[in-house]
Design a protein around this motif. Sequence first.
Motif, PDB file in Angstrom:
ATOM      1  N   PHE A   1       0.831  -1.209   0.000  1.00  0.00           N
ATOM      2  CA  PHE A   1       0.000   0.000   0.000  1.00  0.00           C
ATOM      3  C   PHE A   1       0.864   1.257   0.000  1.00  0.00           C
ATOM      4  O   PHE A   1       0.613   2.203  -0.759  1.00  0.00           O
ATOM      5  CB  PHE A   1      -0.930  -0.004   1.224  1.00  0.00           C
ATOM      6  N   GLN A   2       1.900   1.277   0.839  1.00  0.00           N
ATOM      7  CA  GLN A   2       2.791   2.436   0.901  1.00  0.00           C
ATOM      8  C   GLN A   2       3.552   2.605  -0.414  1.00  0.00           C
ATOM      9  O   GLN A   2       3.674   3.720  -0.927  1.00  0.00           O
ATOM     10  CB  GLN A   2       3.784   2.292   2.055  1.00  0.00           C
ATOM     11  N   GLN A   3       4.055   1.516  -0.968  1.00  0.00           N
ATOM     12  CA  GLN A   3       4.770   1.590  -2.238  1.00  0.00           C
ATOM     13  C   GLN A   3       3.876   2.156  -3.344  1.00  0.00           C
ATOM     14  O   GLN A   3       4.309   3.006  -4.119  1.00  0.00           O
ATOM     15  CB  GLN A   3       5.291   0.213  -2.652  1.00  0.00           C
ATOM     16  N   ASP A   4       2.631   1.695  -3.391  1.00  0.00           N
ATOM     17  CA  ASP A   4       1.696   2.181  -4.414  1.00  0.00           C
ATOM     18  C   ASP A   4       1.443   3.682  -4.264  1.00  0.00           C
ATOM     19  O   ASP A   4       1.375   4.411  -5.252  1.00  0.00           O
ATOM     20  CB  ASP A   4       0.371   1.425  -4.347  1.00  0.00           C
ATOM     21  N   ARG A   5       1.273   4.154  -3.024  1.00  0.00           N
ATOM     22  CA  ARG A   5       1.034   5.584  -2.802  1.00  0.00           C
ATOM     23  C   ARG A   5       2.276   6.408  -3.145  1.00  0.00           C
ATOM     24  O   ARG A   5       2.172   7.515  -3.668  1.00  0.00           O
ATOM     25  CB  ARG A   5       0.617   5.859  -1.361  1.00  0.00           C
ATOM     26  N   VAL A   6       3.464   5.903  -2.822  1.00  0.00           N
ATOM     27  CA  VAL A   6       4.703   6.616  -3.158  1.00  0.00           C
ATOM     28  C   VAL A   6       4.831   6.732  -4.671  1.00  0.00           C
ATOM     29  O   VAL A   6       5.188   7.794  -5.200  1.00  0.00           O
ATOM     30  CB  VAL A   6       5.939   5.921  -2.540  1.00  0.00           C
ATOM     31  N   LYS A   7       4.514   5.684  -5.384  1.00  0.00           N
ATOM     32  CA  LYS A   7       4.565   5.724  -6.854  1.00  0.00           C
ATOM     33  C   LYS A   7       3.571   6.749  -7.396  1.00  0.00           C
ATOM     34  O   LYS A   7       3.899   7.539  -8.279  1.00  0.00           O
ATOM     35  CB  LYS A   7       4.267   4.340  -7.437  1.00  0.00           C
TER      36      LYS A   7
END
Length: 142
Positions: A54-60
């Motif tokens: 979830f965090q990786q997706d938001r950072v992207k």
Amino acid sequence: MDYIDKDYYRNIYKGSPIDSDSELDILITRASRDIDRYTRYVIVQTGFDNLIEFQQDRVKEATAAQVEFLDINGLTASTVDSGAGGSFDIGNYSEGKGAAGGGGQSNRTVTLYANNIYDILSPTGLLYSGVPTISRGGDCCG
């Protein structure tokens, strides 16, 4: 570290068209640095690969939004006080958005980041700047 690649920006985020691959590479690197600065380097300290999906997706997503912001407002919009394309000052003379007139200090806000970056990153916990706490053991919450 670049958090997205050209394919992500063009085909998943579907940002404003940037035809030049070399320009897009530069914007992605700049935007990734901006996201690091915005999150107070928490991603760098933690390691992108150590973040949950979830965090990786938001950072992207936030990185892609920042790429689009830099493309629209100019490559140096996040590092140079350009007023994001709206104002300028020469001595006591000001013109454009936020001009105070009469030679006073203008009250304009310099925009360094895409407007939606906070909304994208806030549910991730990456913006938290408080002090972490530790339970003291037996007294609470077992």
